[in-house]
Motif scaffolding. Sequence first.
Motif, PDB file in Angstrom:
ATOM      1  N   LEU A 135      -4.703 -16.113   1.984  1.00  0.00           N
ATOM      2  CA  LEU A 135      -4.713 -17.447   1.389  1.00  0.00           C
ATOM      3  C   LEU A 135      -5.445 -18.443   2.278  1.00  0.00           C
ATOM      4  O   LEU A 135      -6.195 -19.287   1.781  1.00  0.00           O
ATOM      5  N   LEU A 172      -7.549 -13.084  -3.945  1.00  0.00           N
ATOM      6  CA  LEU A 172      -6.514 -13.475  -2.985  1.00  0.00           C
ATOM      7  C   LEU A 172      -6.191 -12.297  -2.096  1.00  0.00           C
ATOM      8  O   LEU A 172      -5.197 -12.291  -1.410  1.00  0.00           O
ATOM      9  N   GLY A 223       2.329  -2.669   3.115  1.00  0.00           N
ATOM     10  CA  GLY A 223       3.355  -1.663   2.852  1.00  0.00           C
ATOM     11  C   GLY A 223       2.858  -0.249   3.112  1.00  0.00           C
ATOM     12  O   GLY A 223       3.624   0.615   3.545  1.00  0.00           O
ATOM     13  N   LEU A 224       1.563  -0.012   2.855  1.00  0.00           N
ATOM     14  CA  LEU A 224       0.996   1.317   3.102  1.00  0.00           C
ATOM     15  C   LEU A 224       1.067   1.671   4.584  1.00  0.00           C
ATOM     16  O   LEU A 224       1.355   2.820   4.942  1.00  0.00           O
ATOM     17  N   LEU A 252       3.261   0.773   6.604  1.00  0.00           N
ATOM     18  CA  LEU A 252       4.642   1.138   6.919  1.00  0.00           C
ATOM     19  C   LEU A 252       4.970   2.527   6.379  1.00  0.00           C
ATOM     20  O   LEU A 252       5.664   3.308   7.024  1.00  0.00           O
ATOM     21  N   LEU A 307      -3.629 -10.703  -5.607  1.00  0.00           N
ATOM     22  CA  LEU A 307      -2.417 -11.110  -4.880  1.00  0.00           C
ATOM     23  C   LEU A 307      -1.524  -9.896  -4.638  1.00  0.00           C
ATOM     24  O   LEU A 307      -1.002  -9.684  -3.537  1.00  0.00           O
ATOM     25  N   ALA A 308      -1.397  -9.065  -5.686  1.00  0.00           N
ATOM     26  CA  ALA A 308      -0.592  -7.854  -5.539  1.00  0.00           C
ATOM     27  C   ALA A 308      -1.195  -6.942  -4.474  1.00  0.00           C
ATOM     28  O   ALA A 308      -0.476  -6.328  -3.678  1.00  0.00           O
ATOM     29  N   LEU A 309      -2.528  -6.877  -4.434  1.00  0.00           N
ATOM     30  CA  LEU A 309      -3.203  -6.062  -3.422  1.00  0.00           C
ATOM     31  C   LEU A 309      -2.840  -6.553  -2.019  1.00  0.00           C
ATOM     32  O   LEU A 309      -2.513  -5.757  -1.125  1.00  0.00           O
ATOM     33  N   LEU A 328      -0.023 -12.086   3.486  1.00  0.00           N
ATOM     34  CA  LEU A 328      -0.557 -12.867   2.373  1.00  0.00           C
ATOM     35  C   LEU A 328      -1.156 -14.169   2.883  1.00  0.00           C
ATOM     36  O   LEU A 328      -2.170 -14.654   2.379  1.00  0.00           O
ATOM     37  N   VAL A 331      -0.242  -8.110  -1.064  1.00  0.00           N
ATOM     38  CA  VAL A 331       1.150  -7.824  -0.723  1.00  0.00           C
ATOM     39  C   VAL A 331       1.365  -6.318  -0.520  1.00  0.00           C
ATOM     40  O   VAL A 331       2.194  -5.900   0.291  1.00  0.00           O
ATOM     41  N   ALA A 332       0.580  -5.501  -1.248  1.00  0.00           N
ATOM     42  CA  ALA A 332       0.841  -4.054  -1.246  1.00  0.00           C
ATOM     43  C   ALA A 332       0.299  -3.350  -0.015  1.00  0.00           C
ATOM     44  O   ALA A 332       0.928  -2.421   0.494  1.00  0.00           O
ATOM     45  N   GLY A 375      -3.845 -12.654  -9.887  1.00  0.00           N
ATOM     46  CA  GLY A 375      -2.572 -11.949  -9.731  1.00  0.00           C
ATOM     47  C   GLY A 375      -2.762 -10.542  -9.197  1.00  0.00           C
ATOM     48  O   GLY A 375      -2.014 -10.074  -8.339  1.00  0.00           O
ATOM     49  N   ALA A 376      -3.803  -9.842  -9.689  1.00  0.00           N
ATOM     50  CA  ALA A 376      -4.022  -8.462  -9.252  1.00  0.00           C
ATOM     51  C   ALA A 376      -4.377  -8.418  -7.768  1.00  0.00           C
ATOM     52  O   ALA A 376      -3.876  -7.580  -7.013  1.00  0.00           O
TER      53      ALA A 376
END
Lengths: 292, 363
Positions: free
Chosen positions: B276, B79, B148-149, B151, B140-142, B272, B144-145, B137-138
Amino acid sequence: MQQLLTILLNGVTSGMIYAAFALALVLIWRSTRIVNFAQAPMAMLTTYIALVVIDAGYSYWIGFAAALVSGLILGALVERLVIRFVDSSSHINAVILTLGLFIVIHALAAIIFGNQFRSFPAPFGLTGRTIGDMNIALTGYDIFKVVAVLIVFGLLVLLFRFTDLGLKMRASAFEQEVAKLLGVRVSRMLTLGWALAAVVGSLAGLLIAGGSLVHPGYMDSIVVFGFVAAVLGGLDSPGGAVVGGLLMGIGLSFVSGYLGQDLVALAALIILIVVLLLRPSGLFAGTAARRV
Amino acid sequence: MSTSVTKSPSTGITTKWAQLTATPVRRHFVAAVIGLIVIFAVLESVSTFRQSQLTSVAYLAIAAGGLTLLTGINGQLSLGHGAFMAVGAYTAALILRAQDGSWVVPVVLLAATAVSTLVGFVVGVAAARLHGPYLAGATLALAVAVPGLALYFSEYLGGEQGLTIPSPAVPTFLDDAMFFITGNDLSSTKFISYISWTLLVVVFFLLANVSSSRIGRRWRAVRDDEVAAELAGIDLGRARILAFVVSAACAGAAGAVLAMASRIAAPSGFTLVLSLTLLSAVVIGGLGTLAGALIGAALLTYIPPVVTNLGLDLGLSSLQSAELAPLVTGVFTVLVILFAPLGLVGSYRKWRFTRKFARKGEK
């Protein structure tokens, strides 16, 4: 010292919410072996319902109740109308299905409620208190968050430990075939499990929204934190989910306080990967046997 | 087989054709050459607006092609491919802001691919040990994360506004050559369209060969039965990491083209939702098939304007209409998974297959 205390308190309160969300994921995982990524937009949708009720002039509590009830209905509907029909021969199908639902609910909320940020009221004060010469960042609303989550945990324990219904639900999650032979209406129990999980998820959504802004995507990062919390606890154990949620809350609060808000999601990713590499079955899982 | 071909009454042409399509590699090569000719004809005859639309079909198809191999053939769900596209896009942005010249485009594409390959390797090593929902899940976290980098390192990566990118200059010799052949100037939009479609053909040629080679067979074996694959001497981890790296490299290259085409790399472009919808495109088209990836990418490009106009006609506001496109994508994904999990291409192949057998049964 003051900063440390603030970070810890923030960590515990947000940790309780992650715990609630993780618990919602665990409830569904135990009964249907699906990680419901759509839990986040489902909670977002019910929070918007609460917002509509409150904006219409009713009290916060009526909105709160409306969100929980609509969560119950939404969870049951999603299970009955969609999830039930997935071909589970490949585990990928179910995951993609919940992601499809994720996109659908997201877009629906943006169409119905708009794509802009809207503020959500809080029922209690949002100012901290002063003890001696120290400011303690524990607001009335924070206390409410912790108490609300604890009450729900208590109710769930009562349900699963001490009622007939809870026993039936545990039986159908544990061994479907045998439960069926013993006369448990397993499919109803699955629907009920999804509905209950959606209520717990809605509660997490409501508590995060209070005193802050809501937006169709405001729960997106919470599903990641909740998932990592659930994995920390082994994905199978409700107690583990609660501990995992608290650990995540405190850990991420430290990252956010000392390194910066933008790195929180990355920290969650790193925690997840480290945990999965060191203890693939979570910190609290018993020995798991995988069927080959 | 070869004797029956030479004995057939028709002359040299069929024999040559049979020779040309005798092995998968040759078949893929013929398809690639035909593809390039068609692309040349189409790009020379459509308007600038259509050219930029076609550019987006191509770069989405490159990313989707990598993803469909990973998910459909190796059975790993990602994801987080939007994150790899972001890596490629930011790499391209940083190079293009510093450099300009005739050879900057290949350099940009190679660098973006190299950087995302590296990131893909790091994530892939972790991902290889995860399965099912854990991997989902992992990644998905990527997804979302990574925004942020951008920023966090806002002084280098432009923060919320992102980095604007100068469009790469059209090399003079290429412009001259194209003018000589077609009599038209090579505009910047058309240049990027050519880059993205040529890259698509090259990437699909490579992916098709990988998929029908020993590596592809290993990936399928790992997907279908881990234990059997391991007993047959396949290193599960190595196969999974390789699939992940190849797929991340495709996404990185696609991200670089996206950055050149849209002339901006910003966190809001790699949410995200991008990851998706990319997965949805692959699922709707048909998991594991490159044709499905291309169809999915085309749907992602051509459905939104249609649906948005429909929404405006029905009296929705423009903001609401813009959300109709993801709604339709999501609903399609749910329907495909419930009723035709093989996707468009997979279902068509199955239908053709059963029909063929039914006919043989009659005889």
